[in-house]
Design an enzyme around this catalytic site. Structure first.
Site, PDB file in Angstrom:
ATOM      1  N   GLY A  46       0.741  -1.010   0.076  1.00 15.90           N
ATOM      2  CA  GLY A  46       0.012  -0.011  -0.093  1.00 15.90           C
ATOM      3  C   GLY A  46       0.942   1.272   0.018  1.00 15.90           C
ATOM      4  CB  CYS A  78       5.306  -3.562  -1.000  1.00 14.14           C
ATOM      5  SG  CYS A  78       5.602  -2.062  -2.124  1.00 14.14           S
ATOM      6  NE  ARG A 105       7.884   6.022   1.828  1.00 10.42           N
ATOM      7  CZ  ARG A 105       6.993   7.302   1.472  1.00 10.42           C
ATOM      8  NH1 ARG A 105       7.534   8.237   1.746  1.00 10.42           N
ATOM      9  NH2 ARG A 105       5.768   6.956   1.000  1.00 10.42           N
ATOM     10  NE  ARG A 134       2.806   3.715  -5.921  1.00  5.49           N
ATOM     11  CZ  ARG A 134       2.088   3.281  -6.550  1.00  5.49           C
ATOM     12  NH1 ARG A 134       1.781   3.148  -7.952  1.00  5.49           N
ATOM     13  NH2 ARG A 134       0.854   2.583  -6.036  1.00  5.49           N
ATOM     14  CG  HIS A 169       2.955  -6.188  -4.078  1.00  6.14           C
ATOM     15  ND1 HIS A 169       2.214  -5.776  -3.150  1.00  6.14           N
ATOM     16  CD2 HIS A 169       3.629  -5.085  -4.570  1.00  6.14           C
ATOM     17  CE1 HIS A 169       2.109  -4.362  -2.888  1.00  6.14           C
ATOM     18  NE2 HIS A 169       3.066  -3.937  -3.883  1.00  6.14           N
ATOM     19  CD  GLU A 171       0.729  -9.178  -2.140  1.00  7.50           C
ATOM     20  OE1 GLU A 171       0.218  -7.958  -2.358  1.00  7.50           O
ATOM     21  OE2 GLU A 171       1.892  -9.495  -1.816  1.00  7.50           O
TER      22      GLU A 171
END
EC number: 4.3.3.6
Length: 196
Positions: A46, A78, A105, A134, A169, A171
């Site tokens: 997120g 992430c 980041r 990102r 990610h 998932e």
């Protein structure tokens, strides 16, 4: 085995699906009392500053730290990796500050907002497709941190005891090997705490 997924934002449903595909029960966590009875916790991706604001708003910062202090495993993906880190490049304060890593980041640059890369992950195997959106990366890992995967010489997955974190990610694909690796760590932690 009961695994929580912090349900404030991010790919919550996808994490639930991955956990269930590995044969564990998944619980979406939005309140501190929902942490009770969990064996481990996933901190999904997120946007890390948004997640931090929501964690503060829901009064979850201390309960999450206590959950970790009780020896319960946590897996940050992430933005969740950023929540786990003790140090964040360009920021004075960490979020949960649990794992001895420094994270930067959005570190793959704007032009590489999202991409996929094949990774070899220690303890998991080869040919794992990492979906980077990102994505942050681990700039520095402390002595007790085991580097599990790198991409272009950047650390993108690491483990320190009960804490597991990755830049990508897992998932978002049907390859659940990393979720299974986390569940194995949860099982180990559960057995260790029952021996105490």
């Amino acid at each position: 085995m009961k695994i929580g997924v912090l349900g404030l934002q991010g790919a919550v449903r996808e994490h639930v699906r991955a956990i269930e595909a590995c044969g564990a029960e998944a619980v979406i966590v939005k309140k501190s009392e929902q942490l009770e009875g969990l064996d481990g916790l996933v901190l999904p991706g997120g946007e890390s500053t948004t997640x931090r604001r929501l964690i503060d708003r829901y009064g979850l910062x201390e309960p999450l730290k206590q959950f970790a202090a009780a020896g319960k495993p946590x897996f940050g993906t992430c933005a969740g990796l950023i929540l786990l880190a003790k140090r964040i490049v360009g920021y004075d304060e960490p979020h949960l500050g649990l794992x001895d890593i420094t994270v930067e980041r959005n570190s793959f640059g704007r032009q590489r907002e999202s991409f996929e890369a094949e990774l070899s992950i220690k303890g998991v195997g080869d040919g794992f497709v990492g979906v980077f959106i990102r994505a942050p990366h681990i700039v520095e890992a402390g002595d007790g941190v085991d580097v599990l995967a790198t991409y272009n010489d950047r650390i993108v997955a690491a483990r320190q005891g009960q804490f597991l974190g990755c830049s990508f990610h897992p998932e978002l694909t049907d390859d659940h090997r990393l979720x299974q690796y986390f569940l194995n760590x949860v099982k180990e932690a559960k057995x260790a705490s029952s021996l105490k």
